[in-house]
Design a protein around this motif. Sequence first.
Motif, PDB file in Angstrom:
ATOM      1  N   PRO A 193       0.861  -1.250  -0.122  1.00 22.38           N
ATOM      2  CA  PRO A 193      -0.190   0.025  -0.101  1.00 22.38           C
ATOM      3  C   PRO A 193       1.036   1.165  -0.132  1.00 22.38           C
ATOM      4  O   PRO A 193       0.219   2.269  -0.557  1.00 22.38           O
ATOM      5  CB  PRO A 193      -0.880  -0.166   1.300  1.00 22.38           C
TER       6      PRO A 193
ATOM      7  N   ARG B 156       2.064   4.006  -3.498  1.00 17.26           N
ATOM      8  CA  ARG B 156       0.661   4.134  -4.469  1.00 17.26           C
ATOM      9  C   ARG B 156       1.162   5.003  -5.633  1.00 17.26           C
ATOM     10  O   ARG B 156       0.559   4.525  -6.685  1.00 17.26           O
ATOM     11  CB  ARG B 156       0.005   5.191  -3.133  1.00 17.26           C
TER      12      ARG B 156
ATOM     13  N   PRO C 274      -5.378  -1.127   1.080  1.00 20.50           N
ATOM     14  CA  PRO C 274      -5.576   0.033   1.717  1.00 20.50           C
ATOM     15  C   PRO C 274      -7.043   0.561   1.652  1.00 20.50           C
ATOM     16  O   PRO C 274      -7.266   1.751   2.327  1.00 20.50           O
ATOM     17  CB  PRO C 274      -4.565   0.890   1.138  1.00 20.50           C
ATOM     18  N   ILE C 275      -7.912   0.011   1.300  1.00 25.04           N
ATOM     19  CA  ILE C 275      -9.214   0.466   1.023  1.00 25.04           C
ATOM     20  C   ILE C 275     -10.310   0.170   2.043  1.00 25.04           C
ATOM     21  O   ILE C 275     -10.695  -0.987   2.200  1.00 25.04           O
ATOM     22  CB  ILE C 275      -9.744  -0.035  -0.426  1.00 25.04           C
ATOM     23  N   LYS C 276     -10.338   1.090   3.090  1.00 27.22           N
ATOM     24  CA  LYS C 276     -11.072   0.765   4.231  1.00 27.22           C
ATOM     25  C   LYS C 276     -12.180   1.687   4.712  1.00 27.22           C
ATOM     26  O   LYS C 276     -13.093   1.608   5.349  1.00 27.22           O
ATOM     27  CB  LYS C 276     -10.042   0.661   5.512  1.00 27.22           C
ATOM     28  N   THR C 277     -11.834   2.811   3.991  1.00 25.96           N
ATOM     29  CA  THR C 277     -12.972   3.945   4.240  1.00 25.96           C
ATOM     30  C   THR C 277     -13.225   4.518   2.909  1.00 25.96           C
ATOM     31  O   THR C 277     -12.642   4.338   1.916  1.00 25.96           O
ATOM     32  CB  THR C 277     -12.462   5.003   5.406  1.00 25.96           C
TER      33      THR C 277
ATOM     34  N   ASP D 271     -10.479   6.657   1.783  1.00 20.83           N
ATOM     35  CA  ASP D 271      -9.406   5.842   1.258  1.00 20.83           C
ATOM     36  C   ASP D 271      -9.969   5.873  -0.329  1.00 20.83           C
ATOM     37  O   ASP D 271      -8.880   5.770  -1.359  1.00 20.83           O
ATOM     38  CB  ASP D 271      -9.386   4.518   1.616  1.00 20.83           C
TER      39      ASP D 271
ATOM     40  N   TRP E 247      -7.313   7.074  -3.206  1.00 21.76           N
ATOM     41  CA  TRP E 247      -6.822   6.223  -4.141  1.00 21.76           C
ATOM     42  C   TRP E 247      -7.191   6.073  -5.829  1.00 21.76           C
ATOM     43  O   TRP E 247      -6.625   5.617  -6.448  1.00 21.76           O
ATOM     44  CB  TRP E 247      -6.881   4.911  -3.984  1.00 21.76           C
TER      45      TRP E 247
ATOM     46  N   SER F 163     -14.307  -2.530   6.235  1.00 18.52           N
ATOM     47  CA  SER F 163     -14.960  -1.045   5.973  1.00 18.52           C
ATOM     48  C   SER F 163     -15.886  -0.808   7.628  1.00 18.52           C
ATOM     49  O   SER F 163     -15.966   0.166   7.638  1.00 18.52           O
ATOM     50  CB  SER F 163     -15.942  -1.032   4.850  1.00 18.52           C
TER      51      SER F 163
END
Length: 330
Positions: free
Chosen positions: A203, A206, A224-227, A230, A234, A248
């Motif tokens: 992550p 980038r 890295p995609i949690k919110t 994010d 990205w 999430s």
Amino acid sequence: MKLRWKPYTLELSHPFKIAHGTSHTRTAVLIDLDGGLGEAAVVSYHGESVAAVEEYLKRAAPLLEDPPATLQGRLELLPAEGSRAARAALEMALFDLWGRELGMPLWRLFGLDPERAPLTSFTIAMGEPGEMAELARTSGMPLLKLKVGGEDDLERLEAVRSARPNARIRVDANGGWSLEQARRFIPELIRLGVEFLEQPLPPEEREGFAELRRLGLPVFADEPIKTVADVVAWAPYVDGVVIKLAKSGGIAPARAMIETARALGLEVMLGCMVETRLAVGAAAHLAPLADHADLDGPMLIKNDPFTGLEYAGARLLLPQNPGLGIRRAN
């Protein structure tokens, strides 16, 4: 409302090797909130542990003893900080109760068409090329997701493609490649007909994602995609994002992330951890909103204690019972 929970060991059908390591079992924490069910996936490389999940549940339990009558009021009681997997489990249980009270499955309450759910991929964990090829062959699944992350990856891909010349194939490196390796592998992936590449780099690299997507193969970000933030951060670097309930924090945050991705022109893959029909069934209610699905968790374990989500090959048969639609098998 009374909250109960219990750690549960998932027995894997095959050793599950990815760039982060090899698992023979996985752990989940199963919760029951006045009959509403939820599941927290304990995935160490996402910073989760049984202790972290239980600490969150202990903080949340007194807040839910005498909650508001509305779903939104109950969701607002959940602590914002701490284990995302635990929050997801509690949110599943609250949505389950809501759907049961209204007598409808969530997908219907969301106004979605279950026939629009994409086919799910079937995951082939890293292994010797011949082993991966044999598993791909015996699976019979039309859509395969290959786990990679080493110097022998081209041999793995060649073996699987030879075994399944007509299968649709996706590749997931779980951040296990260097930028140089990814540059070298991507032309070969294109030659082998790979549809897209998931998380080729760690992550923190980038900027490298933006370079790789210019090589002609769509690139997705997962770890890295949690919110929602994010997804926004990205968006300039990738073609798509992988959204999972356990990352999430639940159904509502995942749906907000899907809507944000759509607004930014990103493709969406709805994924799962190695989870039972309970957590994967919860995610499946959002599947009609996604472009791609990787919801094969129950296919990877031997001791799933739940029923309600079924598969017709790669086609998801969404739960029909009220709420999550998932029930204990016995």
